[in-house]
Design an enzyme around this catalytic site. Structure first.
Site, PDB file in Angstrom:
ATOM      1  N   GLY A  76       4.554 -11.572   4.226  1.00 23.54           N
ATOM      2  CA  GLY A  76       5.309 -10.328   4.086  1.00 23.54           C
ATOM      3  C   GLY A  76       5.983  -9.945   5.381  1.00 23.54           C
ATOM      4  O   GLY A  76       5.448 -10.165   6.460  1.00 23.54           O
ATOM      5  N   VAL A  77       7.183  -9.424   5.244  1.00 23.15           N
ATOM      6  CA  VAL A  77       7.852  -8.858   6.407  1.00 23.15           C
ATOM      7  C   VAL A  77       8.280  -7.458   6.013  1.00 23.15           C
ATOM      8  O   VAL A  77       9.149  -7.287   5.158  1.00 23.15           O
ATOM      9  CB  VAL A  77       9.110  -9.663   6.807  1.00 23.15           C
ATOM     10  N   GLY A  78       7.614  -6.474   6.564  1.00 22.25           N
ATOM     11  CA  GLY A  78       7.964  -5.092   6.237  1.00 22.25           C
ATOM     12  C   GLY A  78       8.879  -4.528   7.305  1.00 22.25           C
ATOM     13  O   GLY A  78       9.325  -5.248   8.193  1.00 22.25           O
ATOM     14  N   GLU A  84       8.021  -2.458   9.523  1.00 16.43           N
ATOM     15  CA  GLU A  84       7.330  -2.294  10.793  1.00 16.43           C
ATOM     16  C   GLU A  84       6.159  -3.243  10.972  1.00 16.43           C
ATOM     17  O   GLU A  84       5.225  -2.930  11.705  1.00 16.43           O
ATOM     18  CB  GLU A  84       6.853  -0.843  10.905  1.00 16.43           C
ATOM     19  N   ASP A 132       2.877   7.362   2.607  1.00 16.51           N
ATOM     20  CA  ASP A 132       3.983   6.412   2.411  1.00 16.51           C
ATOM     21  C   ASP A 132       3.751   5.666   1.098  1.00 16.51           C
ATOM     22  O   ASP A 132       4.019   4.476   0.971  1.00 16.51           O
ATOM     23  CB  ASP A 132       4.074   5.426   3.587  1.00 16.51           C
ATOM     24  N   PHE A 166       5.665  -0.106  -3.966  1.00 19.30           N
ATOM     25  CA  PHE A 166       5.658  -1.286  -3.088  1.00 19.30           C
ATOM     26  C   PHE A 166       4.349  -1.412  -2.309  1.00 19.30           C
ATOM     27  O   PHE A 166       4.032  -2.477  -1.795  1.00 19.30           O
ATOM     28  CB  PHE A 166       6.825  -1.216  -2.087  1.00 19.30           C
ATOM     29  N   ASP A 221      -1.228  -0.461   3.270  1.00 22.19           N
ATOM     30  CA  ASP A 221      -0.230   0.105   4.184  1.00 22.19           C
ATOM     31  C   ASP A 221      -0.535   1.556   4.585  1.00 22.19           C
ATOM     32  O   ASP A 221       0.196   2.483   4.244  1.00 22.19           O
ATOM     33  CB  ASP A 221       1.154  -0.002   3.510  1.00 22.19           C
TER      34      ASP A 221
HETATM   35  N1  LIG Z   1      -4.270  -7.082   2.157  1.00 25.48           N
HETATM   36  C1  LIG Z   1      -3.175  -7.694   1.688  1.00 25.48           C
HETATM   37  N2  LIG Z   1      -3.274  -8.656   0.741  1.00 25.48           N
HETATM   38  C2  LIG Z   1      -2.168  -9.279   0.274  1.00 25.48           C
HETATM   39  N3  LIG Z   1      -0.909  -9.022   0.681  1.00 25.48           N
HETATM   40  C3  LIG Z   1      -0.738  -8.070   1.620  1.00 25.48           C
HETATM   41  C4  LIG Z   1      -1.860  -7.360   2.170  1.00 25.48           C
HETATM   42  N4  LIG Z   1      -1.385  -6.484   3.081  1.00 25.48           N
HETATM   43  C5  LIG Z   1      -0.048  -6.634   3.096  1.00 25.48           C
HETATM   44  N5  LIG Z   1       0.359  -7.580   2.229  1.00 25.48           N
HETATM   45  C6  LIG Z   1       1.752  -8.022   1.977  1.00 25.48           C
HETATM   46  O1  LIG Z   1       2.561  -7.743   3.115  1.00 25.48           O
HETATM   47  C7  LIG Z   1       3.575  -6.769   2.818  1.00 25.48           C
HETATM   48  C8  LIG Z   1       3.759  -5.796   3.975  1.00 25.48           C
HETATM   49  O2  LIG Z   1       2.541  -5.102   4.206  1.00 25.48           O
HETATM   50  P1  LIG Z   1       2.512  -3.531   4.450  1.00 25.48           P
HETATM   51  O3  LIG Z   1       3.113  -2.841   3.287  1.00 25.48           O
HETATM   52  O4  LIG Z   1       1.131  -3.151   4.813  1.00 25.48           O
HETATM   53  O5  LIG Z   1       3.426  -3.439   5.743  1.00 25.48           O
HETATM   54  P2  LIG Z   1       4.715  -2.592   6.132  1.00 25.48           P
HETATM   55  O6  LIG Z   1       5.401  -3.313   7.204  1.00 25.48           O
HETATM   56  O7  LIG Z   1       4.299  -1.229   6.458  1.00 25.48           O
HETATM   57  O8  LIG Z   1       5.564  -2.584   4.858  1.00 25.48           O
HETATM   58  P3  LIG Z   1       6.784  -1.662   4.478  1.00 25.48           P
HETATM   59  O9  LIG Z   1       7.360  -1.101   5.728  1.00 25.48           O
HETATM   60  O10 LIG Z   1       7.666  -2.613   3.741  1.00 25.48           O
HETATM   61  O11 LIG Z   1       6.148  -0.638   3.593  1.00 25.48           O
HETATM   62  C9  LIG Z   1       3.086  -6.103   1.546  1.00 25.48           C
HETATM   63  O12 LIG Z   1       4.148  -5.588   0.786  1.00 25.48           O
HETATM   64  C10 LIG Z   1       2.370  -7.244   0.839  1.00 25.48           C
HETATM   65  O13 LIG Z   1       3.274  -8.084   0.176  1.00 25.48           O
HETATM   66 MG   LIG Z   2       4.492  -1.606   2.737  1.00 25.10          MG
END
Ligand SMILES: Nc1ncnc2c1ncn2[C@@H]1O[C@H](COP(=O)(O)OP(=O)(O)OP(=O)(O)O)[C@@H](O)[C@H]1O
Ligand SMILES: [Mg+2]
Length: 287
Positions: free
Chosen positions: A100-102, A104, A222, A226, A239
């Protein structure tokens, strides 16, 4: 850094000591002079010069020449230091693909006792330029504010998850180092990518989890389709770094925004009408 696992394997023990010495040096220097790196690592200066050259080639250190040559690290080396800490603690045995690439963060698969998700927090460097300017007059300013901010976010998320687990359906928090957080890997698609056979039950289950978090004093802040994974066992909420206490001055608005996101999603996709007031009551009114 494209392949974290490969970079990790290619790092020698001395190189790791140097990166860690630079990390320590950055508490007091914006750009750490090589003699300080030598002192902190306990390695002879000739060797330090040579290894710094190698690390520079690998793009793991940045270099700036002023009246002296100074070094600092950024996210690529910070990632490696955090991962090597996880390995040392025995929390992580292997690192796998990026999953995953979010906005942040970057999330990798990992393997510990069980499958893991390793979340590396990233805070936009650009968004910290102004913070930096603001802090320039402070004496205890962090030298590289984005690393500091990312570490703060990870620590915050880990603390929140430790408070919520196992009462709330979230991934089990495993370990935290710097800006990195290791947690249980949750298999399943995000809520926005499935069609639930019983959407009403799905919505009920999500509200129950929100109520459980609320009872423990926390609002996600948040929440959306998603950030909910639909696992075999039901919805799992991920998240959490921005979660707020229920007595936060904006708690009410933030809780409403979370609920509106969820209710709007279930209304749009499944035609379920649940009034905000009713949902709010279920979250805050449950005993
Ligand atoms: N515990 C987990 N198990 C499986 N996949 C995960 C897990 N944690 C995160 N992911 C994957 O990684 C992605 C990004 O994680 P997360 O939402 O925590 O980060 P983020 O950078 O804050 O995301 P965003 O800014 O897009 O909301 C998730 O959408 C999911 O696909
Ligand atoms: Mg997220």
């Amino acid at each position: 850094m494209e392949n974290l696992a490969l970079a990790f394997l290619g790092l020698s023990k001395d190189e790791r000591s140097l990166l860690s010495a630079i990390e320590t040096g950055m508490k007091t220097h914006e750009w750490v002079p090589s003699f300080v790196i030598s002192e902190l690592s306990g390695l002879p200066s000739k060797k330090v010069e040579f290894l710094l050259g190698q690390l520079f080639e690998k793009k793991l250190v940045e270099r700036e020449s002023m009246h002296y040559l100074g070094y600092r690290i950024d996210f690529p080396a910070y990632d490696l230091l955090a991962l090597s800490d996880f390995v040392k603690k025995g929390a992580v045995l292997a690192i796998g693909e990026r999953i995953g690439v979010g906005k942040e963060s970057v999330v990798y698969e990992g393997l510990g006792e069980k499958p893991l998700a390793i979340k590396l927090h990233r805070q936009g460097r650009t968004s910290f330029k102004h913070v930096r300017r603001l802090r320039d007059h402070l004496t205890d300013k962090p030298k590289v504010p984005w690393l500091y901010a990312a570490a703060l976010a990870a620590r915050r998320e880990f603390a929140v998850m430790q408070r919520l687990y196992p009462a709330v359906s979230i991934p089990r928090p495993v370990s935290c180092s710097r800006h990195a957080l290791a947690m249980e890997y949750v298999a399943g698609p995000a809520l926005n990518r499935v069609t639930l056979s019983d959407a009403r039950e799905g919505l009920d289950m999500i509200l129950i989890e929100m109520a459980r978090a609320f009872r423990l004093g926390l609002i996600h802040a948040d929440l959306s389709e998603f950030n909910i994974i639909i696992a075999e066992s039901g919805p799992v909420i991920i998240d959490w770094p921005q979660a707020v206490e229920v007595d936060h001055p904006h708690a009410g608005e933030l809780l409403e925004r979370d609920l509106v996101n969820i209710l709007r999603f279930f209304q749009r996709k499944y035609g379920i009408d649940l009034a905000l007031d009713e949902a709010l009551l279920r979250v805050v009114g449950a005993d």
